[in-house]
Each structure stands twice: as C-alpha cells, then as structure tokens.
Design a protein around this motif. Structure first.
Motif, mmCIF file in Angstrom:
data_model
loop_
_atom_site.group_PDB
_atom_site.id
_atom_site.type_symbol
_atom_site.label_atom_id
_atom_site.label_comp_id
_atom_site.label_asym_id
_atom_site.label_seq_id
_atom_site.Cartn_x
_atom_site.Cartn_y
_atom_site.Cartn_z
ATOM 1 N N ALA A 236 30.963 38.857 36.132
ATOM 2 C CA ALA A 236 31.759 39.527 36.895
ATOM 3 C C ALA A 236 32.500 40.619 36.051
ATOM 4 O O ALA A 236 32.881 41.754 36.591
ATOM 5 N N VAL A 237 33.219 40.171 34.929
ATOM 6 C CA VAL A 237 33.935 40.599 34.241
ATOM 7 C C VAL A 237 33.414 41.727 33.239
ATOM 8 O O VAL A 237 34.039 42.643 32.522
ATOM 9 N N LYS A 238 31.865 42.029 33.201
ATOM 10 C CA LYS A 238 31.368 43.146 32.355
ATOM 11 C C LYS A 238 31.372 44.398 32.986
ATOM 12 O O LYS A 238 31.312 45.450 32.161
ATOM 13 N N MET A 239 31.384 44.338 34.434
ATOM 14 C CA MET A 239 31.404 45.927 34.911
ATOM 15 C C MET A 239 32.891 46.668 34.870
ATOM 16 O O MET A 239 33.896 46.065 34.730
ATOM 17 N N GLU A 240 32.571 48.065 34.710
ATOM 18 C CA GLU A 240 33.616 48.770 34.740
ATOM 19 C C GLU A 240 34.899 48.545 35.743
ATOM 20 O O GLU A 240 35.979 48.741 35.604
ATOM 21 N N SER A 241 34.261 48.491 36.907
ATOM 22 C CA SER A 241 35.191 47.995 38.096
ATOM 23 C C SER A 241 35.630 46.829 38.099
ATOM 24 O O SER A 241 35.009 45.821 37.594
ATOM 25 N N PRO A 242 36.874 46.560 38.180
ATOM 26 C CA PRO A 242 37.608 45.117 38.355
ATOM 27 C C PRO A 242 36.987 44.479 39.451
ATOM 28 O O PRO A 242 37.215 43.102 39.416
ATOM 29 N N ASN A 243 36.459 44.822 40.194
ATOM 30 C CA ASN A 243 36.053 44.261 41.573
ATOM 31 C C ASN A 243 34.702 44.014 42.018
ATOM 32 O O ASN A 243 34.015 42.986 42.509
ATOM 33 N N ALA A 244 33.969 45.255 41.609
ATOM 34 C CA ALA A 244 32.470 45.326 42.006
ATOM 35 C C ALA A 244 31.919 43.853 41.397
ATOM 36 O O ALA A 244 30.728 43.531 42.186
ATOM 37 N N GLY A 245 31.688 43.511 40.367
ATOM 38 C CA GLY A 245 31.215 42.579 39.760
ATOM 39 C C GLY A 245 31.200 41.275 40.272
ATOM 40 O O GLY A 245 30.283 40.394 40.044
ATOM 41 N N TRP A 246 32.161 41.020 40.995
ATOM 42 C CA TRP A 246 32.585 39.680 41.715
ATOM 43 C C TRP A 246 31.349 39.323 42.805
ATOM 44 O O TRP A 246 30.823 38.372 42.558
#
Length: 318
Positions: A236-246
């Motif tokens: 989840a924390v790999k994404m640029e967005s802090p939210n989309a990855g969850w």
C-alpha cells in the motif's frame, strides 16, 4: 426536515438509489457543473497570469465553500428540502455507476470485442487504453474498481454521514478538482497542487477504512484474508498517492492478482509499483469475484458508517 431523517434516512435512501439506479445516462449531475466551473476558473487565472499555485489553493477554498453553501441552502427549502437532500446525497455516490460501467467492459471482453472493451474502459480511467491487450484491460479494470470503491463511495459517504449533503459536496468539489488538475504535468503541476494535497488529506481515513472492510468482507467470502492482511500494508505504501494503494493492495492480495506495472499516461510509459503477487494475471472469474467483493464491501461500509458517523453528527454537529 427532522434530525433523524436528515442524519439517518437521507444516507440510507442515497445508498439504495445508488445501488439500484446508478447514474442515469444524460441526467443532470452536480459534478458536471463543478467541472465546467473549474474549466472557466482555469481559463480566467491563466489569462490573468496570476500565480497558479496560489490560484489552485484559492480554488480549493472557493469551490468547496460554494458547494457546501449551495447544497445546504437548497436542502433547507421548505417542503422540497428533504427531496433535494436525498438527490444531492444520491448524486454524490458512484458505486452503482462504477459497477455498471465495469460490467460493460467485461461484457465486451466476453464477446471477444477488444475495441469495445477499450472504449468502455476509457470512460473509467485517465490512462491510454487504445493499445491494451485483454490481460492489461482486465488488470486496469481491477485497479480502477478497487481504487474507486473508496473515491466514489466510501469517502463521499463518510462525509455525507458526518456532515450531511453540504459536507459531502464540499468533499466532492475537492475530489473533482483533483481528478481534473491532479496530474504532475507541466500544465497542472502548480494549479493542481492544492486540490491534490487536500484530497489526500480528506481521503486518508476513508481509504484505510475501505481496505480493512475489504479484508473483512473477503474473509467472509472465503478469500485468503489472512495472507492479504499480512502483506497488503507493505504494498500500500509503494504508491505515490498516500491513499490509492490501500484498497488496491488489499484487493490484489485478496484476489491474488497483480496490479501495477507499465502504464501509459499522456503518451508516456510510467512504471507503477507492483501490488499483489507478481506475475498473476487477472481472469474473468477473478473479476467476477472482485465485483461481488466490491458490492458486499459497499453494503458493509454503509452499515458501519451511517449509524456510527450519524451518531457523532447528532452529538456534535446537528
């Protein structure tokens, strides 16, 4: 409109209308009005030559404030207010429309019509779809359905249940701004900063709620929730967005299908982080399971948020 109706019945009616009606084609929608307003605002500030970063932050305050004031004013009109409250609440939810459009893509795939599937998918995503093969279409569809469960349903329902239709549409104004301007391109890098960062802040709690409700629902559906719980946070924390990855990472591990990889935006290939088990393509059966998971999670989200946040609203905001 009495308090119990405003706090509990309006969100329930909105969820049911979204579930069974979706967004009727050609029906007037507040998002389109906000979008036209943002286009006009952009043309004005560019013509005036003002500082685009400052203009973007000003737009956050201006459009969210106008949305809250306008919707709140309409919902206080005598006699019409309750009906308008239901309409605005319903119009702010997009899970029904998301599922309907997603099923159009799979219907084209099942009939062997790749060009039709690409066209239908292009209505859901900002990336380029013209050259996608069947495997990439399925992967892209899985990504957008899982991400938009939060963006199109959990987050707006969160603010509807907590602050009413006015608060919901203040959030939707910011969300629309982010979807239109939140790209790190030369055109939008400065203008879109305010909307993107504000949207990240407002969606922070809903995105994590979505992920955990996906995991809970997935366990009830017999999916491998134990493995997903142990692995999804790292992705989840790999994404640029802090939210989309969850929600995306939770879905990827529940269904054991890869998300991420090379993706084309505005003519340029972007290597997106890989979520889920690498090398596991999405199949028709996996997408069907994803659709069931998404709908059931949406139902559980409503059952959790409406009473819990409604009680908080009654105690502190009404």
């Amino acid at each position: 409109m009495d308090q119990l109706t405003a706090v509990f019945l309006v969100p329930v009616a909105a969820v049911l209308l979204d579930r069974f009606l979706g967004d009727p084609a050609g029906f007037p929608h507040p998002v389109r009005i906000i979008g036209k307003g943002l286009d006009l605002y952009e043309s004005i500030v560019r013509r005036l030559g003002v500082n685009l970063r400052a203009a973007g932050w000003t737009a956050v305050v201006l459009f969210s404030g106008l949305a809250w004031f306008t919707v709140s004013t309409f919902t206080r009109i005598s006699y019409l207010g309750p009906m308008l409250a239901v309409y605005f609440a319903y119009a702010g939810l997009a899970l029904g429309c998301l599922m309907r459009e997603a099923k159009k893509v799979t219907a084209f795939l099942d009939s062997g019509d790749l060009s039709g599937a690409r066209r239908a998918l292009s209505m859901l995503v900002s990336r380029e779809t013209a050259e996608l093969d069947e495997s990439h279409i399925r992967r892209t569809l899985a990504e957008t359905v899982s991400e938009n469960l939060n963006d199109g349903f959990t987050a707006p329902l969160f603010y509807l249940a907590l602050f009413g239709p006015g608060g919901m549409w203040a959030y939707k104004a910011v969300s629309t701004m982010d979807s239109m301007w939140g790209y790190r391109t030369d055109r939008f890098r400065d203008l879109g900063q305010g909307g993107a960062l504000t949207d990240d802040l407002l969606a922070w709690i809903p995105a994590r709620l979505t992920a955990f409700l996906l995991l809970f629902t997935g366990g009830r559906l017999g999916l491998n929730a134990a493995m997903a719980k142990s692995r999804f946070r790292a992705d989840a924390v790999k994404m640029e967005s802090p939210n989309a990855g969850w929600p995306m990472a939770a879905t990827a591990w529940l269904l054991e299908g890869q998300m991420g990889g090379p993706t084309v935006y505005f003519g340029k290939v972007k290597e997106k982080p890989v979520l889920g088990p690498e090398g596991h393509p999405w199949t028709r059966e996996m997408l069907r399971t994803l659709f069931a998971l998404t709908r059931k999670t949406g139902t559980r989200t409503a059952l959790v948020l409406i009473p819990a946040l409604g009680l908080i609203r009654l105690l502190f905001f009404v």
